[in-house]
Scaffold this motif. Structure first.
Motif, mmCIF file in Angstrom:
data_model
loop_
_atom_site.group_PDB
_atom_site.id
_atom_site.type_symbol
_atom_site.label_atom_id
_atom_site.label_comp_id
_atom_site.label_asym_id
_atom_site.label_seq_id
_atom_site.Cartn_x
_atom_site.Cartn_y
_atom_site.Cartn_z
ATOM 1 N N LEU A 164 0.861 -1.188 0.000
ATOM 2 C CA LEU A 164 0.000 0.000 0.000
ATOM 3 C C LEU A 164 0.892 1.231 0.000
ATOM 4 N N VAL A 165 0.502 2.223 -0.814
ATOM 5 C CA VAL A 165 1.252 3.490 -0.807
ATOM 6 C C VAL A 165 0.279 4.628 -0.565
ATOM 7 N N PHE A 166 0.801 5.741 -0.057
ATOM 8 C CA PHE A 166 -0.079 6.884 0.207
ATOM 9 C C PHE A 166 -0.423 7.556 -1.121
ATOM 10 N N ASP A 167 -1.744 7.696 -1.373
ATOM 11 C CA ASP A 167 -2.206 8.293 -2.628
ATOM 12 C C ASP A 167 -2.557 9.764 -2.369
ATOM 13 N N ILE A 168 -1.849 10.648 -3.036
ATOM 14 C CA ILE A 168 -1.991 12.084 -2.743
ATOM 15 C C ILE A 168 -3.389 12.586 -3.111
ATOM 16 N N ASP A 198 3.560 6.105 10.215
ATOM 17 C CA ASP A 198 4.530 5.846 9.142
ATOM 18 C C ASP A 198 3.880 5.374 7.844
ATOM 19 N N CYS A 199 2.562 5.172 7.872
ATOM 20 C CA CYS A 199 1.851 4.874 6.615
ATOM 21 C C CYS A 199 2.044 6.015 5.609
ATOM 22 N N TYR A 200 2.075 7.232 6.138
ATOM 23 C CA TYR A 200 2.200 8.396 5.248
ATOM 24 C C TYR A 200 3.510 8.377 4.470
ATOM 25 N N LEU A 201 4.504 7.684 5.014
ATOM 26 C CA LEU A 201 5.817 7.663 4.357
ATOM 27 C C LEU A 201 5.871 6.655 3.216
ATOM 28 N N ASN A 202 4.873 5.768 3.162
ATOM 29 C CA ASN A 202 4.908 4.719 2.135
ATOM 30 C C ASN A 202 4.867 5.304 0.726
ATOM 31 N N GLY A 203 5.838 4.964 -0.054
ATOM 32 C CA GLY A 203 5.922 5.495 -1.415
ATOM 33 C C GLY A 203 6.816 6.719 -1.497
ATOM 34 N N PHE A 204 7.308 7.168 -0.357
ATOM 35 C CA PHE A 204 8.176 8.359 -0.353
ATOM 36 C C PHE A 204 9.453 8.053 0.407
ATOM 37 N N TYR A 205 10.410 8.949 0.255
ATOM 38 C CA TYR A 205 11.597 8.875 1.089
ATOM 39 C C TYR A 205 11.342 9.782 2.291
ATOM 40 N N ALA A 206 12.238 9.681 3.239
ATOM 41 C CA ALA A 206 12.170 10.608 4.372
ATOM 42 C C ALA A 206 13.586 10.893 4.817
ATOM 43 N N ASN A 207 13.706 11.945 5.527
ATOM 44 C CA ASN A 207 15.012 12.309 6.045
ATOM 45 C C ASN A 207 14.906 12.304 7.560
ATOM 46 N N ALA A 208 15.920 11.806 8.203
ATOM 47 C CA ALA A 208 15.849 11.757 9.664
ATOM 48 C C ALA A 208 16.344 13.066 10.260
ATOM 49 N N PRO A 253 0.782 15.519 5.248
ATOM 50 C CA PRO A 253 0.866 14.653 4.063
ATOM 51 C C PRO A 253 1.011 15.474 2.774
ATOM 52 N N PHE A 254 1.560 14.851 1.758
ATOM 53 C CA PHE A 254 1.706 15.514 0.452
ATOM 54 C C PHE A 254 0.333 15.932 -0.070
#
Lengths: 539, 255
Positions: A11-15, A227-237, A113-114
């Protein structure tokens, strides 16, 4: 990986729908339905932070497990789903090997979210890129949707409350009749201020100069982190503590108060600098700050040219776009030639330049280019040596003055009046003025100014140790020397003038190409060597 | 902006005034040759005379040469000395009528064409410069007669509606155009990439914030009064009427 309850696919977050979407069956789920609970160390007391990583990125606050990819070229770290195919580094643009490891990162408190889709993002980029006529073609072409990478950037978000007695000084000057009355005031009263979601990026990877251009983000859209929101994207710590930016945030908060004071208080010619100083004196006020770590959406495009990299970043919530566009010297010269054609036709209609005019034009061009150069070198100097903010502001003001200053404007004015209007113009009356003498005096004055500039700028360009920039500084003086020599000798033979004029024009063209080089240094950066030593912005 | 517009209008008016055309003179002009520096041989003078005569249907024609005994206006850096002398000599010989004067100034090592009236409409300042540029090499080689004859040949070509070579003008203008274009593009490049800084007002508008002022008062700390000088002073001066001067033009070249 968060799996689809129906088919088990990713599953990925769909904007567009703001929901989770199955990449296989396309079914949509509300985020809270499929929420995968983060495995924080707090929730798993049998695991210690040290088991995940030797060096936790943030040592305070709740933590969570994440797969961190490290670029072997620049050392930048990207957080991504372990199933994500990370094939190139978003920071240095290199298709380097990215090593992954399981690590502990500070768990964000909230996330925006995006809202802007990749397609919209590419459209906004193209809108900006369309105006960049000097940018390399491959950079313009690169602005396709698939080139952008969505990255959640960590930001510290602060809520600041302030109460206390203010005392803002001010001064007004008015003329009544033949009297000039200067009145000094002190406005006083009580202030109650509460400001939400003042933010600052919390990652050393994300250049402050870039992040400051795409803010503000609107805190009203922030939701509890999942962390579902991060699915399909990168993130920076986050790798910077919230205490790092408290002073910056207080400065922004003071600026807002001053802006509001100008709207709400009676007009009394408020001295903004003094008012800001008064607000900075925390002894006068009761100030409280609360901070939270939030993930903000940013679309990211990196463009590598040679050993440098330029960035385009787009605020994934508001669409605000920032992009560095280096210039192609070939396109610059091509456009200069194209501009020269109509200019040439126009000039032929109204003026008849002589070889001496060519010489003088080259001198004026060198002077104007020198002003631009002075501003450019100082900007590069500020960028490379991270001159303190106050000083930077002062230098920036100086630059503005140098560039638009009286000297340059006066020179251009003299040039236009002398040549375009009187010495060379077909239609205006012949003044019978001794132009050669005027040219010689002006050339002597400009030579002195350029020599002074040369020595003033010497320490800066020596510090930058950039051969091309160093050379440019001397070229301007050389043009002035050639011009003055020509005006003193006054050769009867046109060819000598042409040779001098051609040499001067060639030098100006070369120095302008070097200015493009300087401009490109400002519009790009040497990929930082994160957590490594020896990074040089100019090398 | 308004000031710039006013200046532009004034310049346009000046251009229009200067662009006025003169009628072709009804009478033939006169021919003057004042070779004070004795630069021309008899043969050269007769060749020059026949070339100058062709111009007389449009106005007067003069050839003047000056040397150090006759001319005291020498200044190594005064490029306008020859022009001033040519104008003075034109007024003396021809007066306010259509004509052209070709000067060889041995003091300043300069040849100069001064023209006015109907001929001036054809031999513009730019054309005068081009002609002197085309023939100055003869003067450098001490072939003064050929220099003057060739100059009058080109003047006659222009008067008959022909064209002359203007290499200096086109080459120099091309240089100037390229230099200006380089600068315009540099300024455009910088202007296109100017980044807007985020203002405090933008940050304030983006998020929830309340700033309340309970304003107590505005204390006056000090007040300073300076008496300004009266700005009304009597105007003086004005324009004096010109006597016997007229606006011709010309162009020259050192040799």
């Amino acid at each position: 990986m968060v799996g689809c309850p129906g088919c088990g696919s990713k599953l990925v977050f769909d904007i567009e729908s703001q929901q989770m979407k199955c990449s296989y069956c396309g079914k949509l789920y509300v985020v809270s339905q499929v929420s995968k609970h983060s495995k924080s160390a707090d929730e798993h007391p049998d695991m210690t932070r040290d088991e995940y990583s030797e060096e936790p990125i943030m040592s305070e606050g709740p933590v969570m497990e994440a797969t961190v990819f490290t670029c072997s070229q620049c050392g930048a770290e990207i957080v991504a789903d372990p199933d994500e195919a990370v094939t190139w580094c978003s920071y240095c643009g290199s298709p380097a090997t990215l090593k992954s490891r399981l690590s502990m990162i500070r768990k964000p408190d909230k996330v925006i979210p995006f809202k802007i889709t990749k397609k919209e993002c590419a459209l906004r980029y193209r809108e900006v890129a369309r105006k960049q006529i000097y940018a390399p073609n491959d950079l313009i072409r690169k602005g396709k949707a698939e080139s952008f990478r969505g990255i959640y950037m960590p930001f510290w978000s602060y809520n600041v409350s302030r109460s206390g007695e203010y005392r803002f000084p001010g001064k007004t000057v008015e003329v009544i009749g033949n009297e000039q009355i200067t009145t000094s005031y002190m406005a006083n009263g009580w202030i109650e201020s509460r400001q939400h979601d003042l933010s600052h990026d919390a990652s050393v990877t994300f250049d402050d100069a870039v992040s400051e251009k795409i803010v503000p983000f609107m805190g009203k859209d922030a939701v509890e982190f999942d962390d579902c929101y991060l699915n399909g994207f990168y993130a920076n710590a986050a790798d910077q503590g919230e205490e790092e930016y408290r002073q910056n945030i207080l400065s922004t908060e003071s600026d807002i108060i001053i802006t509001k004071a100008q709207w709400n208080l009676p007009k009394f010619g408020m001295d903004e600098q003094a008012a800001k100083q008064q607000l900075a004196d925390t002894g006068n006020y009761k100030i409280s700050m609360e901070s939270s770590l939030q993930m903000y959406p940013v679309w990211f495009l990196s463009y590598r040219h040679g050993d440098r990299v330029s960035y385009a970043t787009i605020n994934g919530q508001t669409g605000k776009t920032y992009a560095d566009f280096p210039a192609s010297p070939y396109k610059y010269l091509l456009f200069s030639l194209l501009t020269a054609i109509p200019l040439y036709l126009l000039i032929n209609l109204v003026m008849s330049a002589t070889p001496a005019v060519v010489m003088f034009s080259a001198l004026i061009a060198a002077f104007v280019a020198s002003s631009i150069y002075q501003s450019e070198v100082t900007e590069i100097f500020v960028k490379q040596f991270h001159v303190s903010f106050g000083k930077k502001e002062k230098i920036a003001a100086k630059l503005k003055k140098a560039f638009t200053g009286f000297g340059t404007v006066a020179m251009i004015f003299v040039y236009v009046v002398l040549y375009l209007l009187f010495d060379t113009n077909e239609y205006l009356p012949d003044l019978g003025a001794n132009f050669d003498y005027v040219y010689m005096v002006i050339a002597a004055i400009l030579l002195v100014i350029l020599v002074i500039r040369f020595f003033k700028m010497k320490s800066r360009f020596m510090a930058l140790s950039n051969v091309r920039l160093n050379m440019t500084n001397g070229l301007f003086v050389l043009v002035a020397v050639i011009s003055l020599a020509m005006f003193i000798i006054r050769p009867a033979d046109d060819y000598l003038y042409y040779a001098g004029g051609f040499a001067a024009a060639a030098i100006v063209a070369l120095s302008v190409v070097n200015l493009i080089h300087g401009y490109n240094i400002l519009a790009s950066q040497k990929p930082k060597q994160f957590k490594r030593s020896g990074g040089d912005d100019l090398a | 902006m308004r000031k710039a517009l006013i200046i532009l209008c004034m310049l346009a008016a000046l251009c229009l005034t200067a662009c006025g055309h003169h009628a072709k003179p009804e009478e033939r002009g006169r021919l003057y040759i004042e070779d004070v520096s004795d630069l021309l041989s008899d043969e050269e003078e007769s060749g020059l005379r026949s070339e100058m005569e062709k111009l007389l249907e449009y106005g007067s024609a003069a050839f003047v040469s000056v040397g150090d005994a006759r001319y005291s206006g020498y200044n190594a850096y005064d490029s306008s000395a020859a022009g001033r002398y040519a104008k003075q000599k034109y007024e003396e010989l021809i007066g306010p009528e259509s004509g052209l004067l070709f000067l060889i100034d041995m003091d300043n090592r300069e040849i100069y064409i001064y023209t006015y009236g109907f001929i001036g409409d054809y031999v513009s300042r730019s054309k005068a410069r081009s002609i002197t540029d085309n023939v100055y090499r003869y003067a450098t080689d001490k072939q003064y007669g050929t220099c003057a004859t060739k100059a009058f040949e080109q003047i006659n070509t222009l008067m008959n509606g022909g064209k002359i070579a203007e290499s200096m003008r086109y080459i120099s203008n091309a240089f100037v155009a390229v230099l200006i274009a380089l600068l315009i593009n540099m300024l455009a490049l910088r202007a296109l990439n100017r980044k807007k800084e985020v203002t405090a007002a933008e940050v304030a508008d983006a998020n929830k914030n309340t700033v309340q002022f309970r304003h107590k008062g505005l204390d006056i700390i000090s007040r300073k009064v300076v008496v300004l000088r009266s700005s009304s002073s009597g105007g003086r001066g004005g324009f004096g009427g010109g006597g016997g001067h007229f606006g011709g033009h010309g162009g020259g070249h050192r040799f």
